[in-house]
Design an enzyme around this catalytic site. Structure first.
Site, PDB file in Angstrom:
ATOM      1  N   ASP A  67       3.157  46.539  97.045  1.00 31.07           N
ATOM      2  CA  ASP A  67       4.657  46.057  96.718  1.00 31.07           C
ATOM      3  C   ASP A  67       4.715  45.492  95.559  1.00 31.07           C
ATOM      4  O   ASP A  67       6.044  45.114  95.048  1.00 31.07           O
ATOM      5  CB  ASP A  67       5.043  45.649  97.997  1.00 31.07           C
ATOM      6  CG  ASP A  67       4.385  44.226  98.555  1.00 31.07           C
ATOM      7  OD1 ASP A  67       3.066  43.887  97.882  1.00 31.07           O
ATOM      8  OD2 ASP A  67       4.996  43.361  99.020  1.00 31.07           O
TER       9      ASP A  67
ATOM     10  N   ASP B 252       7.934  53.395  77.732  1.00 29.80           N
ATOM     11  CA  ASP B 252       8.867  54.002  77.026  1.00 29.80           C
ATOM     12  C   ASP B 252      10.288  53.572  77.828  1.00 29.80           C
ATOM     13  O   ASP B 252      11.177  53.471  76.950  1.00 29.80           O
ATOM     14  CB  ASP B 252       8.709  55.372  76.824  1.00 29.80           C
ATOM     15  CG  ASP B 252       8.606  56.333  77.971  1.00 29.80           C
ATOM     16  OD1 ASP B 252       8.615  55.904  78.932  1.00 29.80           O
ATOM     17  OD2 ASP B 252       8.339  57.390  77.659  1.00 29.80           O
TER      18      ASP B 252
ATOM     19  N   HIS C 113      13.007  51.627  75.778  1.00 32.68           N
ATOM     20  CA  HIS C 113      14.523  51.986  75.519  1.00 32.68           C
ATOM     21  C   HIS C 113      15.360  50.901  76.093  1.00 32.68           C
ATOM     22  O   HIS C 113      16.408  50.817  75.393  1.00 32.68           O
ATOM     23  CB  HIS C 113      14.507  53.102  76.588  1.00 32.68           C
ATOM     24  CG  HIS C 113      15.843  53.894  76.611  1.00 32.68           C
ATOM     25  ND1 HIS C 113      16.394  54.830  75.866  1.00 32.68           N
ATOM     26  CD2 HIS C 113      16.966  53.484  77.202  1.00 32.68           C
ATOM     27  CE1 HIS C 113      17.604  55.202  76.053  1.00 32.68           C
ATOM     28  NE2 HIS C 113      17.993  54.339  76.787  1.00 32.68           N
ATOM     29  N   GLU C 114      15.232  50.430  77.107  1.00 29.61           N
ATOM     30  CA  GLU C 114      15.958  49.280  77.786  1.00 29.61           C
ATOM     31  C   GLU C 114      16.048  48.375  77.066  1.00 29.61           C
ATOM     32  O   GLU C 114      17.239  47.511  76.634  1.00 29.61           O
ATOM     33  CB  GLU C 114      15.960  48.893  79.223  1.00 29.61           C
ATOM     34  CG  GLU C 114      15.928  50.307  79.943  1.00 29.61           C
ATOM     35  CD  GLU C 114      17.195  51.100  79.989  1.00 29.61           C
ATOM     36  OE1 GLU C 114      18.162  50.520  79.427  1.00 29.61           O
ATOM     37  OE2 GLU C 114      17.173  52.104  80.434  1.00 29.61           O
TER      38      GLU C 114
ATOM     39  N   HIS D 135      18.078  48.696  73.602  1.00 33.37           N
ATOM     40  CA  HIS D 135      19.627  48.572  73.991  1.00 33.37           C
ATOM     41  C   HIS D 135      19.825  47.036  73.573  1.00 33.37           C
ATOM     42  O   HIS D 135      20.855  46.912  73.014  1.00 33.37           O
ATOM     43  CB  HIS D 135      19.985  48.785  75.349  1.00 33.37           C
ATOM     44  CG  HIS D 135      20.162  50.313  75.492  1.00 33.37           C
ATOM     45  ND1 HIS D 135      20.952  51.096  74.474  1.00 33.37           N
ATOM     46  CD2 HIS D 135      19.714  51.271  76.637  1.00 33.37           C
ATOM     47  CE1 HIS D 135      20.941  52.255  74.885  1.00 33.37           C
ATOM     48  NE2 HIS D 135      20.212  52.612  76.276  1.00 33.37           N
TER      49      HIS D 135
ATOM     50  N   TYR E 240      29.394  52.159  72.678  1.00 37.59           N
ATOM     51  CA  TYR E 240      29.053  53.132  73.631  1.00 37.59           C
ATOM     52  C   TYR E 240      29.828  54.034  73.978  1.00 37.59           C
ATOM     53  O   TYR E 240      30.194  54.310  75.207  1.00 37.59           O
ATOM     54  CB  TYR E 240      28.625  52.192  75.004  1.00 37.59           C
ATOM     55  CG  TYR E 240      27.410  52.928  75.799  1.00 37.59           C
ATOM     56  CD1 TYR E 240      26.131  52.864  75.244  1.00 37.59           C
ATOM     57  CD2 TYR E 240      27.519  53.394  76.852  1.00 37.59           C
ATOM     58  CE1 TYR E 240      25.019  53.521  75.904  1.00 37.59           C
ATOM     59  CE2 TYR E 240      26.649  53.980  77.610  1.00 37.59           C
ATOM     60  CZ  TYR E 240      25.424  54.362  77.081  1.00 37.59           C
ATOM     61  OH  TYR E 240      24.236  54.861  77.759  1.00 37.59           O
TER      62      TYR E 240
ATOM     63  N   GLU F 239      21.907  55.316  72.286  1.00 42.10           N
ATOM     64  CA  GLU F 239      21.087  56.017  72.977  1.00 42.10           C
ATOM     65  C   GLU F 239      19.777  56.661  72.362  1.00 42.10           C
ATOM     66  O   GLU F 239      18.937  56.365  72.632  1.00 42.10           O
ATOM     67  CB  GLU F 239      21.682  57.113  73.762  1.00 42.10           C
ATOM     68  CG  GLU F 239      22.608  56.534  75.104  1.00 42.10           C
ATOM     69  CD  GLU F 239      21.466  55.774  76.177  1.00 42.10           C
ATOM     70  OE1 GLU F 239      20.454  56.228  76.270  1.00 42.10           O
ATOM     71  OE2 GLU F 239      21.962  54.899  76.538  1.00 42.10           O
TER      72      GLU F 239
ATOM     73  N   ASP G 284       3.057  60.159  72.721  1.00 41.55           N
ATOM     74  CA  ASP G 284       3.948  61.513  72.677  1.00 41.55           C
ATOM     75  C   ASP G 284       5.366  61.303  72.083  1.00 41.55           C
ATOM     76  O   ASP G 284       5.392  60.192  71.761  1.00 41.55           O
ATOM     77  CB  ASP G 284       3.715  62.219  73.846  1.00 41.55           C
ATOM     78  CG  ASP G 284       4.188  61.320  75.133  1.00 41.55           C
ATOM     79  OD1 ASP G 284       5.416  60.703  74.906  1.00 41.55           O
ATOM     80  OD2 ASP G 284       3.818  61.442  76.159  1.00 41.55           O
TER      81      ASP G 284
ATOM     82  N   GLU H 117       7.722  62.201  74.412  1.00 45.42           N
ATOM     83  CA  GLU H 117       8.434  62.344  75.560  1.00 45.42           C
ATOM     84  C   GLU H 117       9.085  60.891  75.737  1.00 45.42           C
ATOM     85  O   GLU H 117       8.470  59.861  75.504  1.00 45.42           O
ATOM     86  CB  GLU H 117       7.912  63.031  76.479  1.00 45.42           C
ATOM     87  CG  GLU H 117       7.011  64.202  76.125  1.00 45.42           C
ATOM     88  CD  GLU H 117       8.003  65.427  75.870  1.00 45.42           C
ATOM     89  OE1 GLU H 117       8.727  65.700  76.801  1.00 45.42           O
ATOM     90  OE2 GLU H 117       7.955  66.076  74.727  1.00 45.42           O
TER      91      GLU H 117
ATOM     92  N   GLU I 155       7.951  60.245  80.788  1.00 45.78           N
ATOM     93  CA  GLU I 155       7.068  60.933  81.353  1.00 45.78           C
ATOM     94  C   GLU I 155       5.989  60.662  82.433  1.00 45.78           C
ATOM     95  O   GLU I 155       5.691  61.113  83.391  1.00 45.78           O
ATOM     96  CB  GLU I 155       5.890  61.704  80.388  1.00 45.78           C
ATOM     97  CG  GLU I 155       5.170  60.640  79.682  1.00 45.78           C
ATOM     98  CD  GLU I 155       5.585  60.002  78.486  1.00 45.78           C
ATOM     99  OE1 GLU I 155       4.939  59.193  77.613  1.00 45.78           O
ATOM    100  OE2 GLU I 155       6.858  60.048  78.350  1.00 45.78           O
TER     101      GLU I 155
ATOM    102  N   ASP J  22       9.863  70.986  89.826  1.00 46.51           N
ATOM    103  CA  ASP J  22      10.940  71.752  89.162  1.00 46.51           C
ATOM    104  C   ASP J  22      10.808  71.820  87.653  1.00 46.51           C
ATOM    105  O   ASP J  22      11.764  72.505  86.982  1.00 46.51           O
ATOM    106  CB  ASP J  22      12.269  71.266  89.428  1.00 46.51           C
ATOM    107  CG  ASP J  22      12.880  71.200  91.142  1.00 46.51           C
ATOM    108  OD1 ASP J  22      12.143  72.343  91.516  1.00 46.51           O
ATOM    109  OD2 ASP J  22      13.429  70.508  91.341  1.00 46.51           O
TER     110      ASP J  22
ATOM    111  N   ASP K 234      29.984  61.159  80.562  1.00 49.89           N
ATOM    112  CA  ASP K 234      29.070  60.892  79.749  1.00 49.89           C
ATOM    113  C   ASP K 234      29.547  60.019  78.457  1.00 49.89           C
ATOM    114  O   ASP K 234      28.677  59.871  77.331  1.00 49.89           O
ATOM    115  CB  ASP K 234      27.978  61.935  79.219  1.00 49.89           C
ATOM    116  CG  ASP K 234      26.810  61.378  78.809  1.00 49.89           C
ATOM    117  OD1 ASP K 234      26.138  60.097  79.308  1.00 49.89           O
ATOM    118  OD2 ASP K 234      26.056  62.170  77.829  1.00 49.89           O
TER     119      ASP K 234
ATOM    120  N   HIS L 264      24.394  60.562  76.134  1.00 51.72           N
ATOM    121  CA  HIS L 264      23.094  60.864  76.589  1.00 51.72           C
ATOM    122  C   HIS L 264      22.915  62.146  76.264  1.00 51.72           C
ATOM    123  O   HIS L 264      21.489  62.717  76.301  1.00 51.72           O
ATOM    124  CB  HIS L 264      22.770  60.771  78.025  1.00 51.72           C
ATOM    125  CG  HIS L 264      22.727  59.262  78.545  1.00 51.72           C
ATOM    126  ND1 HIS L 264      23.849  58.673  79.271  1.00 51.72           N
ATOM    127  CD2 HIS L 264      21.893  58.351  78.445  1.00 51.72           C
ATOM    128  CE1 HIS L 264      23.622  57.587  79.509  1.00 51.72           C
ATOM    129  NE2 HIS L 264      22.410  57.153  79.086  1.00 51.72           N
TER     130      HIS L 264
END
Length: 549
Positions: free
Chosen positions: A295, A367, A371-372, A375, A386, A395, A409, A411, A414, A424, A469, A474
């Site tokens: 946890d 990543d 990313h955050e 920002h 934004y 973004e 990479d 991406e 991931e 999927d 959006d 995005h």
């Protein structure tokens, strides 16, 4: 002063934070009532201000102060279109960079009130010569007669803003207000810009524009959007079983057991790195320095990744935290129920644990953390609005630096995709190298070229309305992402990071669009590596390949 938590197991969550300065005037830009500062002797047909007005003077201007920058703009008002610079521009910031250049940034003002989204930057070389000007100037606001005396109190504006967004009564942060001139729908309003931030089931970071004359809400938008003691070294286990070395604090309490807290104050110039549990609103604690319980894994990842991103910005860009002034880096984990999102709310990062099928705990992605946190860097630098193209740039820069920090990479996300998503074929959130491998939201398809894929080129741009959006922040960001990838493949990630960081912190302004981004990112490559350099050519080629000319 750094806080110590030695008295009780109930740990305070109070931190004094700097004011939020995210701009919101998405209507200002080269295609509306503003003037866009163009390259060399080329002029923007829709504007009266050239970008990068490059000149060499026989007589040097030996000081690069704000006053001298205003003198320069006054002297060249016929070229820039900026009249009465001393009266109509107010200095916002003066910075000297590691190339020896000085950059003087101004807000446009009217009777001392800021014109939202309008900024001008004067750049000096190492010899204190003014060499370029860029930014956005709003000539209509300068010409109009605007009554800048409010008839509404800021308290009433806050009440109107809270009502318009159904804000909860009990909020962790007090709303913040700023009196501005707000361009909207071809009019200029005297308005209170109200920033409202709250958590809860539907977290939000609202910017609401309230008419300072009659209390009506002019405009609003939310920057949080849904997406598909004693310093101690501890060891923890992340979500994927990785062993993490952690900087924590040991709290020894009289007649009570010792606690270890995810509180890192080991960095001299940083107030600290703090990781909280959103369920308890307290710092995450453990009975030992071994953080291996299942946890605890989301908290272990968030704390570890926060330090990794902090280290990247210090080591690569000499940037001290998100604001470059050592502000605390705060993360909340275990947020919400089956919450498939992470966000920066203007003050801290928040990570959901995912639903276990589509996503696992989002703090597991380095990543995602980068990313955050980027920002946050954007909030304290270019302040990109934004919405629409500025929001897509916002973004995109967050994605690009996510891929630079997690350098394995191209991406994004991931490491946070769950088994259902992978079944999927969704093995990441977005791809810089191949954006079109993923479908966009069904609602967006009719606004693009009909193929329903993330765009890699301006021919595939989604002309989304602002209620979807935020105008495609995005979605269309993937075009800039792909340009960065094309450049990075030619010159490497290290050089790419230097160029894009310089553009973000030196040249971009709140309402920069894709065209302006091309201009200033190329200029940043020229500044660092020289005119005609391989790096400059690689940047231009990256934008050419995605149709931004």
């Amino acid at each position: 002063m750094k806080k110590k938590y030695l008295a009780s197991a109930v740990l305070s969550t109070a931190f004094l934070m700097g004011s939020i300065t995210v701009s919101d005037a998405a209507v200002i830009g080269p295609s509306s009532n503003s003037s866009s500062v163009a390259s060399g002797t080329e002029w923007n047909e829709n504007a009266n201000v050239p970008i990068f007005v490059k000149e060499r003077f026989a007589k040097k201007q030996h000081e690069s102060s704000a006053a001298n920058a205003q003198d320069y703009l006054e002297k060249h008002s016929s070229q820039t279109g900026i009249q009465n610079a001393r009266e109509n521009l107010k200095v916002k910031d003066v910075q000297e960079d590691d190339l020896g250049m000085t950059h003087v940034r101004f807000d446009q003002v009217k009777n001392g009130v800021k014109v939202e989204g309008a900024e001008i930057i004067v750049h000096y070389n190492e010899d204190r010569e003014p060499v370029s000007v860029n930014g956005y100037h709003n000539p209509q606001a300068a010409k109009e007669t605007i009554d800048t005396a409010p008839e509404l109190t800021s308290k009433k504006a806050v009440d109107a803003a809270k009502s318009s967004v159904n804000a909860p009564e009990d909020m962790k942060y007090d709303p913040e207000t700023e009196l501005v001139i707000y361009p909207h729908d071809d009019q200029h309003y005297l308005a209170y810009k109200v920033n409202i931030t709250y958590l809860g089931d539907q977290p939000a970071n609202w910017f609401v524009m309230v008419d300072a004359k009659n209390g009506q809400v002019i405009d609003q938008y939310n920057t949080i959007a849904a997406v598909d003691g004693d310093f101690h070294k501890g060891v923890g286990t992340g979500y994927w079983g990785d062993q993490r070395e952690l900087h924590t604090t040991r709290v020894t309490q009289p007649r009570e057991s010792t606690l270890f807290v995810l509180q890192d104050e080991s960095h001299d110039e940083l107030e600290g790195i703090y990781t909280y549990d959103a369920d308890t609103d307290e710092l995450v604690t453990n009975q030992s320095s071994s953080w291996k319980a299942e946890d605890l894994r989301p908290a272990v990842d968030a704390h570890y990744n926060s330090e990794k991103v902090y280290d990247y910005y210090v080591e690569e860009h000499d940037r001290n935290s998100l604001d470059d002034e050592g502000m605390p880096i705060i993360s909340y984990v275990n947020y919400g129920t089956d919450f498939n999102n992470a966000f920066w709310n203007g003050r801290h990062m928040t990570y959901g644990n995912g639903d276990g099928s589509y996503m696992v705990p989002l703090s597991a992605g380095l990543d995602v953390a980068a990313h955050e946190m980027t920002h946050g860097v954007i909030t304290h630098s270019a302040n990109l609005v934004y919405r629409n193209q500025p929001g897509a740039l916002n973004e995109s820069f967050a994605d690009i630096f996510g891929a630079l920090v997690d350098e394995e990479d191209w991406e994004i996300g991931e490491n946070i995709m769950g088994p259902g998503a992978e079944a999927d074929g969704r093995v990441s959130l977005r791809s810089l190298s191949d954006p079109s491998k993923y479908d966009v939201n069904d609602e967006y398809v009719s606004y693009g070229n009909g193929e329903g894929k993330y765009p890699s080129h301006m021919d595939e741009y989604y002309d989304l309305p602002e209620n979807l959006d935020n105008g495609g922040v995005h979605v269309n960001s993937s075009i800039i992402n792909h340009a960065a990838y094309k450049t990075g493949e030619q010159i490497g990630k290290d050089k790419l990071g230097q160029i894009y960081y310089r553009a973000l912190t030196t040249y971009l302004t709140p309402t920069s669009d894709f065209s302006h981004a091309r201009e200033v990112i190329i200029q940043s490559a020229t500044d660092i590596y020289g005119e005609g350099s391989e790096e400059e050519q690689a940047v231009a080629d990256g934008f050419d390949q995605v149709g931004i000319y």
